[in-house]
Design a protein around this motif. Sequence first.
Motif, PDB file in Angstrom:
ATOM      1  N   ILE A  96       2.369   6.634  -5.588  1.00 32.80           N
ATOM      2  CA  ILE A  96       1.127   6.265  -5.843  1.00 32.80           C
ATOM      3  C   ILE A  96       0.256   5.805  -4.538  1.00 32.80           C
ATOM      4  CG2 ILE A  96      -0.932   5.062  -7.001  1.00 32.80           C
ATOM      5  CD1 ILE A  96       1.048   4.931  -9.418  1.00 32.80           C
ATOM      6  N   VAL A  97       0.723   4.576  -3.917  1.00 28.99           N
ATOM      7  CA  VAL A  97       0.032   4.110  -2.856  1.00 28.99           C
ATOM      8  C   VAL A  97       0.256   5.249  -1.718  1.00 28.99           C
ATOM      9  CG1 VAL A  97       0.344   2.158  -1.243  1.00 28.99           C
ATOM     10  CG2 VAL A  97       0.461   1.974  -3.633  1.00 28.99           C
ATOM     11  N   PHE A  98       1.333   5.857  -1.722  1.00 27.19           N
ATOM     12  CA  PHE A  98       1.784   6.712  -0.420  1.00 27.19           C
ATOM     13  C   PHE A  98       0.553   7.989  -0.505  1.00 27.19           C
ATOM     14  CE2 PHE A  98       3.398  10.620   1.395  1.00 27.19           C
ATOM     15  CZ  PHE A  98       4.018  10.173   2.714  1.00 27.19           C
ATOM     16  N   ILE A  99       0.479   8.441  -1.834  1.00 28.45           N
ATOM     17  CA  ILE A  99      -0.627   9.400  -1.929  1.00 28.45           C
ATOM     18  C   ILE A  99      -1.887   9.076  -1.553  1.00 28.45           C
ATOM     19  CG2 ILE A  99      -1.578  11.025  -3.546  1.00 28.45           C
ATOM     20  CD1 ILE A  99       1.198  11.302  -4.900  1.00 28.45           C
ATOM     21  N   VAL A 100      -2.289   7.966  -1.986  1.00 30.97           N
ATOM     22  CA  VAL A 100      -3.551   7.453  -1.600  1.00 30.97           C
ATOM     23  C   VAL A 100      -3.575   7.471  -0.082  1.00 30.97           C
ATOM     24  CG1 VAL A 100      -5.108   5.402  -1.923  1.00 30.97           C
ATOM     25  CG2 VAL A 100      -4.003   5.846  -3.793  1.00 30.97           C
ATOM     26  N   TRP A 101      -2.485   6.894   0.578  1.00 30.12           N
ATOM     27  CA  TRP A 101      -2.627   6.719   1.997  1.00 30.12           C
ATOM     28  C   TRP A 101      -2.914   8.066   2.534  1.00 30.12           C
ATOM     29  CZ3 TRP A 101       1.101   9.036   4.993  1.00 30.12           C
ATOM     30  CH2 TRP A 101       1.280   8.822   6.281  1.00 30.12           C
TER      31      TRP A 101
END
Length: 212
Positions: free
Chosen positions: A69-74
């Motif tokens: 999730i955090v990777f995709i937001v980044w």
Amino acid sequence: MLRNPNGLSYAVVVLLAGNIAFDVLLAAIELRFLLTDAATAFFDPAVFGAFDLNAAYDMAFTLYVATGIVFIVWFHRLRKNAEVWAGDLQSRKPGWAIGGWFVPIANLWIPRGIAVDVWRASRWQPYAADGARELVLLNAWWTFWVADAIVDRVASQLYKRAETADAHITAASWSLAGYLLDIIAAVLAVLFVRRLTSMQHTKATGMIPATQ
């Protein structure tokens, strides 16, 4: 409008480090299983002690989802920044930086294409030809990520069908290979995240460009 990706990149790196730690632990468990009597070792307290394997797998899965999730937001934030610098170089709309990960089969190449577009827009000269080895890091990360996804899928199916000790050994061997691939992919992902974030930070702040 440009948005600073540094904070998100730090979060991604920390989460990836956590994934690496769990991968090492679970790989060690698989290896221990392979080196003992498979007929008696599977979930045997005498082999694993009081360690709760199900809890470990649940924690690893939760961390994996959080990292994704955090990777995709980044990733989406960097794609939006790329639009400011070289929107005409972007072959897909910003929404694909999120949705592209969830398209069956096509998610094996769509995110990589977006990453390449973002990389080119983020370097000091977006319209220059790619350097001879410029995309080595990106391609290495993506190759290991895809290989890990395939091997994990095979291991999961083998475990579901395993009914004998030999079948469990085969599944565990594939699972161990998956953990090793995931460790390599995660290390390369850390390097990729830090490199691409640094490129955008350098460009956004007008600093003297590092070697591309």
